[in-house]
Design an enzyme around this catalytic site. Structure first.
Site, short mmCIF file in Angstrom:
data_model
loop_
_atom_site.label_atom_id
_atom_site.label_comp_id
_atom_site.label_asym_id
_atom_site.label_seq_id
_atom_site.Cartn_x
_atom_site.Cartn_y
_atom_site.Cartn_z
N TYR A 77 -1.72 0.22 9.93
CA TYR A 77 -1.96 -0.52 8.69
C TYR A 77 -0.73 -0.45 7.78
O TYR A 77 -0.19 -1.47 7.35
CB TYR A 77 -3.20 0.07 7.98
CG TYR A 77 -3.37 -0.39 6.57
CD1 TYR A 77 -3.48 -1.74 6.26
CD2 TYR A 77 -3.43 0.53 5.52
CE1 TYR A 77 -3.63 -2.16 4.95
CE2 TYR A 77 -3.58 0.13 4.22
CZ TYR A 77 -3.68 -1.23 3.93
OH TYR A 77 -3.81 -1.63 2.64
N THR B 60 0.82 -1.22 0.00
CA THR B 60 0.00 0.00 0.00
C THR B 60 0.85 1.27 0.00
O THR B 60 1.96 1.28 0.55
CB THR B 60 -0.91 0.01 1.25
OG1 THR B 60 -1.50 1.31 1.38
CG2 THR B 60 -0.14 -0.26 2.53
#
Ligand code: UDP
Length: 327
Positions: free
Chosen positions: A141, A117
């Site tokens: 995350y 990501t």
């Protein structure tokens, strides 16, 4: 049959990847615990229910199908939740991925395509976020995904796990045939929430912060169509099968859209008012995440042709009106 193990194949991106893999001549085997995924979304190959933390179950599935590669989508992926429950993210994402990578190595499955990501880059002002940019995640995350990238690099050196890592920017849209689409419960992502507000499924869209250092004060993101994104994965798989080695690719378009611009695009496509209000900033949100995305185009031959904002919203709206899953 050439099997590819698709973890998270019952989720939003994984289900689209299964469709693309099938179209490319592979048989996608979905491995999913259905915590956030949907059995209904598994339409393009066999389904094996299981959890990444269950090594015995993983070993069974590797032995049964002897996949040529793993595409690893399964993850918890909500920035806000990751700030509230970091342990959940480290356990599920990092320990789960480590267990999967060890199982793949033990089974001799050496090709690994990993969903990372842009959240691994963190909040960097006035920097084009290309693949060589330093990674400084500002939420759990992003930190969990960066840790998995490190694990893969180590296993690449020690166990010969060939890997392509894709760092996604914001994934949007849906299969134009509406066979699969984006369906989260609860929903937290911008475009489906705007569409929910438009058709009365929620009272209003809350814009998370209007005091960012951007032209209209709202966060800027780079949106990429889910079908383009999964096409890159098939190209990445071929890259590995051709022996081209370990590589990281950003997947974005290089165009930034503010939250307000996305809301406006949804209003125009649907020709409806968007009920909205303004709220506080969401913890963990970077101001601007826009991809330096030349590498995937140049080296993989990737062409994100569907990733125009209007096309993404048209496809999301079609799915929104016609598609849903049941457990
Ligand atoms: N966002 C918002 N209201 C919402 C959901 C999201 O303003 O109800 C904003 C969010 O702060 C971010 C952008 O929309 O700037 C995209 O958020 P999303 O959760 O879709 O993806 P993320 O960037 O977290 O991967």
């Amino acid at each position: 049959m050439t099997h590819v193990l698709v973890t998270g194949g019952a989720g939003y991106i994984g289900s689209h990847a299964c469709k693309a893999l099938k179209a490319a001549g592979y048989t996608p085997v979905t491995f999913d615990n259905l915590v956030t995924g949907w059995a209904d979304a598994v339409k393009f190959g066999p389904f094996e229910r299981g959890d990444l933390l269950d090594r015995t179950r993983l070993d069974e599935v590797f032995a049964k199908y002897q996949p040529v590669a793993v595409m690893h989508f399964a993850a918890l992926s909500l920035v806000g939740e990751s700030m509230e429950f970091p342990g959940k993210y480290w356990r599920n994402n990092v320990i789960g991925s480590l267990t999967l990578i060890e199982a793949a190595a033990a089974a001799g499955c050496k090709n690994f395509v990993f969903s990372s990501t842009c959240a691994t880059y963190g909040d960097q002002d006035n920097v084009v976020l290309d693949e060589d940019c330093v990674q400084m995640p500002i939420n759990s995350y992003g930190a969990s995904k960066r840790a998995i990238e490190d694990i893969l690099a180590n296993f690449g050196e020690s166990n010969g796990i060939n890997h392509v890592i894709f760092r996604y920017f914001n994934v949007a849209g849906a299969d134009p045939d509406a066979e699969v689409g984006e369906f989260h419960r609860p929903e937290t992502h911008l475009i489906p929430l705007v569409l929910d507000a438009i058709d009365g499924k929620r009272a209003a869209l809350t814009i998370f912060g209007t005091d960012y250092d951007t032209p209209d004060g709202t966060c800027v993101r780079d949106y990429v169509h889910v079908c383009d994104l999964v096409d890159a994965h098939v190209l990445g798989l071929k890259w590995l099968q051709d022996g081209k080695g370990n590589r990281v690719f950003n997947l974005g378009t290089g165009d930034g859209f503010s939250v307000r611009e996305v809301v406006d695009a949804c209003g125009i496509v649907t020709n409806r008012e968007v009920p909205m209000d303004v709220g506080e900033r969401r913890a963990g949100d970077a101001t601007k995440l826009v991809s330096g995305s030349a590498r995937a185009a140049k080296e993989l031959g990737w062409a994100p042709d569907r990733s125009k904002m209007e096309t993404m919203v048209v496809d999301a709206w079609r799915w929104h009106q016609n598609g849903h899953y049941e457990k």
